[in-house]
Design a protein around this motif. Structure first.
Motif, short mmCIF file in Angstrom:
data_model
loop_
_atom_site.label_atom_id
_atom_site.label_comp_id
_atom_site.label_asym_id
_atom_site.label_seq_id
_atom_site.Cartn_x
_atom_site.Cartn_y
_atom_site.Cartn_z
N TRP A 415 0.86 -1.09 -0.03
CA TRP A 415 0.04 0.04 0.03
C TRP A 415 1.05 1.17 0.01
CZ3 TRP A 415 -4.92 0.55 -0.87
CH2 TRP A 415 -5.70 -0.44 -1.05
N GLU A 416 0.63 2.06 -0.96
CA GLU A 416 1.31 3.38 -0.96
C GLU A 416 0.20 4.33 -0.32
OE1 GLU A 416 3.55 4.73 -4.63
OE2 GLU A 416 2.28 2.88 -5.42
N GLU A 417 0.57 5.42 0.45
CA GLU A 417 -0.25 6.48 1.13
C GLU A 417 0.56 7.72 1.04
OE1 GLU A 417 -0.80 5.79 5.32
OE2 GLU A 417 1.33 5.80 5.63
N LYS A 418 -0.49 8.75 0.94
CA LYS A 418 0.24 10.27 1.30
C LYS A 418 -0.97 11.24 1.87
CE LYS A 418 -0.65 11.51 -3.92
NZ LYS A 418 -0.19 11.94 -4.94
N LEU A 419 -0.99 12.24 2.23
CA LEU A 419 -1.74 13.18 2.80
C LEU A 419 -2.00 14.39 1.78
CD1 LEU A 419 -0.98 13.08 6.74
CD2 LEU A 419 -2.64 11.63 5.25
N THR A 420 -3.14 14.69 1.38
CA THR A 420 -3.42 15.98 0.57
C THR A 420 -3.12 17.16 1.45
OG1 THR A 420 -5.77 15.93 0.96
CG2 THR A 420 -4.96 14.66 -0.83
N ASP A 421 -3.20 18.11 0.68
CA ASP A 421 -2.86 19.54 1.14
C ASP A 421 -4.00 19.77 2.68
OD1 ASP A 421 -1.06 20.08 -0.27
OD2 ASP A 421 -1.75 21.43 -1.64
N ASP A 422 -5.11 19.41 2.44
CA ASP A 422 -6.37 19.39 3.42
C ASP A 422 -6.19 18.38 4.44
OD1 ASP A 422 -7.32 17.48 1.91
OD2 ASP A 422 -9.02 18.74 1.47
N GLU A 424 -6.38 14.95 3.78
CA GLU A 424 -7.14 13.99 3.50
C GLU A 424 -6.16 12.57 3.26
OE1 GLU A 424 -10.87 12.17 0.44
OE2 GLU A 424 -9.62 13.99 0.20
N LEU A 425 -6.46 11.53 3.50
CA LEU A 425 -5.70 10.14 3.30
C LEU A 425 -6.11 9.81 1.90
CD1 LEU A 425 -3.60 7.85 4.44
CD2 LEU A 425 -5.82 6.58 4.84
N VAL A 426 -5.02 9.67 1.04
CA VAL A 426 -5.37 8.83 -0.36
C VAL A 426 -4.23 7.76 -0.36
CG1 VAL A 426 -6.21 11.10 -1.58
CG2 VAL A 426 -3.62 10.65 -1.46
N LEU A 427 -4.85 6.72 -1.22
CA LEU A 427 -4.20 5.47 -1.31
C LEU A 427 -4.10 4.75 -2.61
CD1 LEU A 427 -6.33 4.19 1.68
CD2 LEU A 427 -3.71 4.23 2.11
N ARG A 428 -2.88 3.82 -2.77
CA ARG A 428 -2.85 3.18 -3.92
C ARG A 428 -2.38 1.83 -3.93
NH1 ARG A 428 0.35 6.65 -8.41
NH2 ARG A 428 2.40 6.18 -7.16
N SER A 429 -2.90 0.73 -4.62
CA SER A 429 -2.64 -0.47 -4.46
C SER A 429 -3.26 -1.23 -5.43
CB SER A 429 -2.85 -0.99 -2.97
OG SER A 429 -2.45 -2.35 -3.00
N ASP A 430 -2.76 -2.57 -5.54
CA ASP A 430 -3.62 -3.46 -6.51
C ASP A 430 -4.88 -3.86 -5.98
OD1 ASP A 430 -2.36 -4.93 -4.81
OD2 ASP A 430 -1.47 -6.39 -6.10
N ALA A 431 -5.06 -3.66 -4.54
CA ALA A 431 -6.16 -4.23 -3.81
C ALA A 431 -7.58 -3.16 -4.15
CB ALA A 431 -6.03 -4.58 -2.60
N VAL A 432 -7.22 -1.79 -4.63
CA VAL A 432 -8.28 -1.07 -4.64
C VAL A 432 -9.31 -1.54 -5.64
CG1 VAL A 432 -8.68 1.47 -5.64
CG2 VAL A 432 -6.65 1.17 -3.96
N PHE A 433 -10.64 -0.96 -5.17
CA PHE A 433 -11.90 -1.71 -5.86
C PHE A 433 -11.77 -0.99 -7.35
CE2 PHE A 433 -12.94 2.80 -5.28
CZ PHE A 433 -14.30 2.88 -5.79
#
Length: 614
Positions: A415-422, A424-433
């Protein structure tokens, strides 16, 4: 095994071939736990798949299940997947309008109903204007009380199973070929979101995503090191229960026992004594309340001993949690061992979790760190996890070595993750729907440039542990421009044994107020001890002494927050929040907008007089 090329029905077939006599499922029947082996499990799935095939069910179709957790739920799920289709769960507590919405929106061809109650909901939906034009068959598992039902779509589940059984000898190669034709990228299940802020959306989850994510959870916690025994009690519509009781089970080849109902979970826990357990916050809070009530029922001396042991355990727990879950000193280890021998061992056995040390999890919604601290104090190490329907389950988890207080741990591998300027948690992976069913606009809003927007405001600690502070849409902004995170305050209020639910109000207002649902069992015990008469929840909630009790609890917690974050006024709700009334979701998440609208008069009254000091 090459898991990257596997599907969920393929995993079941693997265990049926390699460990046919191993126990896969257990269900209670007339007080006796009935065992179902992997060979029997796979055979029932094949029979039902052939029965559905005879009804015209194809790889493009969806099958819904509206039922309590039973083996038949699993048979329907895996049979639909074996034919290349997908399964959709409907919460058994859902009223008929919600049932109608999901059946209509998904265009399901077949619905499996657990009993007469669930069948009646579907028939009620069919009787509405427009009906359910895509629905073709209603299969009922328990036909008790339905002798006079004569709807042309209605069949017994056993009848369709028998129809498939008659074909199994001649057509086994057909069902095997259909299982082989299912691709890992195909949609396996569609899980409808809880709908806290709008209509539920159907998230399409693939075989590959579900299997990959469950394997990451297994690897992080070493859940494949010994045979597991788990209790399935959350509705299988819930992605967390699906991850633990279907996918993780079929990866590990473990045993799943079905709780008789959500109301019997505590009794079932004691009987099954699982060595792994997932609890949502409501269950952990309820279990803590039950322990509190049990202590109130004991004699003064044993109660004092237990309370003293728990307080000592909390001090040790604080040091352990700050030390990654490990004992901070040999003295702490010895003291805790003594407390376990004298007090905590019997307490753990009484709740049925004495075998599950290190394999206890909490997910599904934010939970107060104080509740987790209580369990660590009595030797039940619960690891908080975070995940979403759209991520095929957990994305973050605490584990031994990473137990930062109040966090849900670092991200799982992959899982890759980062936080936006406000924030918010955003995520990236092969398991995303794969996306939302029939809703491309919502899919585009959720996945932007390959990143899934969670809708959760979060922060990270220095060691990478994630803290979810609140839902982005739930953050309150007072008339003075102050941003308030309601879940932090609400969870702290719910640390009181007397407060079951707290809903913070204050959007666009000068100060904060709260709607309070008392814990009927705990407050009832308190009232009885003082000789306060009451007849039901409503009469207890109206009692002036109960109001004073809640006021004292709120004042106690107010001291921990900034002045602007204090709850100045409150109202005790005269009824318990209920799913049927649209106040909470089937997973007991509060529907804020619905509650604010429904209890608008009470809220207006809290702000009617001169405002409290801001």
């Amino acid at each position: 095994m090459d898991y990257d090329s596997q599907t969920i029905p393929g995993l079941l077939r693997h265990w049926a071939r390699t460990r046919p006599d191993a126990v896969a499922l257990r269900e209670k029947d007339l007080g006796i736990w009935k065992r179902i082996t992997y060979a029997d499990y796979f055979e029932r799935v094949c029979e039902l798949a052939l029965g559905l095939d005879a009804l015209g069910f194809t790889g493009d179709d969806f099958l819904c299940v509206a039922s309590e957790n039973t083996p038949e739920w699993m048979y329907g799920d895996l049979a639909a997947q074996s034919l290349g289709g997908a399964c959709i769960g409907i919460y058994p507590t859902s009223p008929w309008p919600e049932v109608k919405y999901i059946l209509e929106h998904s265009r399901a061809r077949v619905v499996v109903c657990g009993d007469q109650e669930q069948t009646d909901k579907v028939l009620e939906a069919l009787a509405q204007p427009g009906g359910l034009p895509e629905l073709r068959h209603i299969l009922c598992v328990d036909m008790k009380g339905m002798r006079d039902y004569a709807h042309p779509m209605l069949k017994s589940f056993a009848e369709v199973l028998a129809q498939g059984r008659a074909r199994i000898a001649a057509d086994r190669a057909l069902i095997e070929a259909r299982i082989d034709a299912v691709k890992p990228s195909d949609t396996a299940v569609i899980v409808y979101t809880s709908g806290t802020t709008g209509l539920p959306k159907g998230a399409m989850l693939s075989h590959r995503g579900l299997i990959a994510n469950a394997r990451r959870m297994i690897a992080r916690h070493g859940l494949d090191r010994r045979p597991l025994s788990m209790l399935a009690y959350l509705p299988l519509c819930h992605v967390a229960e699906r991850e633990f009781s279907t996918v993780m089970q079929l990866i590990n080849g473990t045993t799943v026992s079905f709780a008789e109902s959500i109301d019997t979970v505590l009794q079932d826990l004691r009987e099954v004594a699982p060595n792994a357990f997932l609890g949502v916050p409501r269950i952990w809070e309820k279990l803590q309340s039950t322990i509190t009530v049990r202590l109130l029922d004991t004699r003064p001396l044993p109660r004092k001993v237990a309370e003293t042991a728990i307080e000592a355990g909390k001090r040790i727990a604080d040091r352990r949690l700050a030390n990654g879950g490990r004992f901070a000193s040999s003295r702490d280890r010895l003291v805790h061992a003594f407390l376990w021998l004298t007090v905590f061992r019997s307490l753990q056995t009484w709740v049925g979790l004495n075998r599950a040390g290190g394999r206890l999890f909490c997910g599904g919604a934010p939970i107060s760190p104080e509740v987790l601290r209580f369990y660590w104090a009595i030797g039940l190490e619960i690891y908080q996890i975070f995940g979403m329907t759209e991520t095929c389950g957990a994305t973050h988890t605490q584990f031994m070595g990473s137990t930062v207080h109040g966090s849900c741990g670092p991200a799982l591998d992959g899982w890759e993750e980062k936080l936006t300027d406000d924030g918010e948690l955003v995520l990236r992976s092969d398991a995303v729907f794969s996306g939302y069913l029939y809703n491309e606009e919502a899919t585009r809003e959720a996945i932007v440039d390959g990143w899934l927007h969670s809708g959760d405001i979060a922060r990270r600690s220095a060691d990478g542990s994630l803290f979810i502070t609140d839902r982005k849409k739930d953050v309150l902004i007072t008339s003075g421009g102050k941003n308030i995170t309601p879940s932090l305050i609400e969870n702290r209020l719910k640390d009181s044994p007397y407060i079951r639910e707290a809903i913070l109000i204050g959007e666009g207002r000068k100060f904060l107020t709260a709607l309070i649902q008392i814990d009927y069992e705990v407050v009832g015990k308190w009232a009885q001890s003082l000789g306060i008469a009451y007849t039901n929840y409503a009469s207890l909630a109206r009692n002036a002494e109960v109001e004073a009790l809640v006021r004292a609890e709120i004042d106690r917690f107010n001291g921990e927050f900034a002045r602007v974050e204090n709850v100045r006024r409150f109202a005790i709700l005269q009824k318990e929040l209920d799913h049927d009334d649209g106040e909470v979701t089937a997973t007991m998440k509060v529907r804020r907008r619905s509650i604010e609208k429904k209890f608008a008069d009470i809220i207006d009254a809290l702000y009617a007089s001169q405002p409290a000091e801001a």
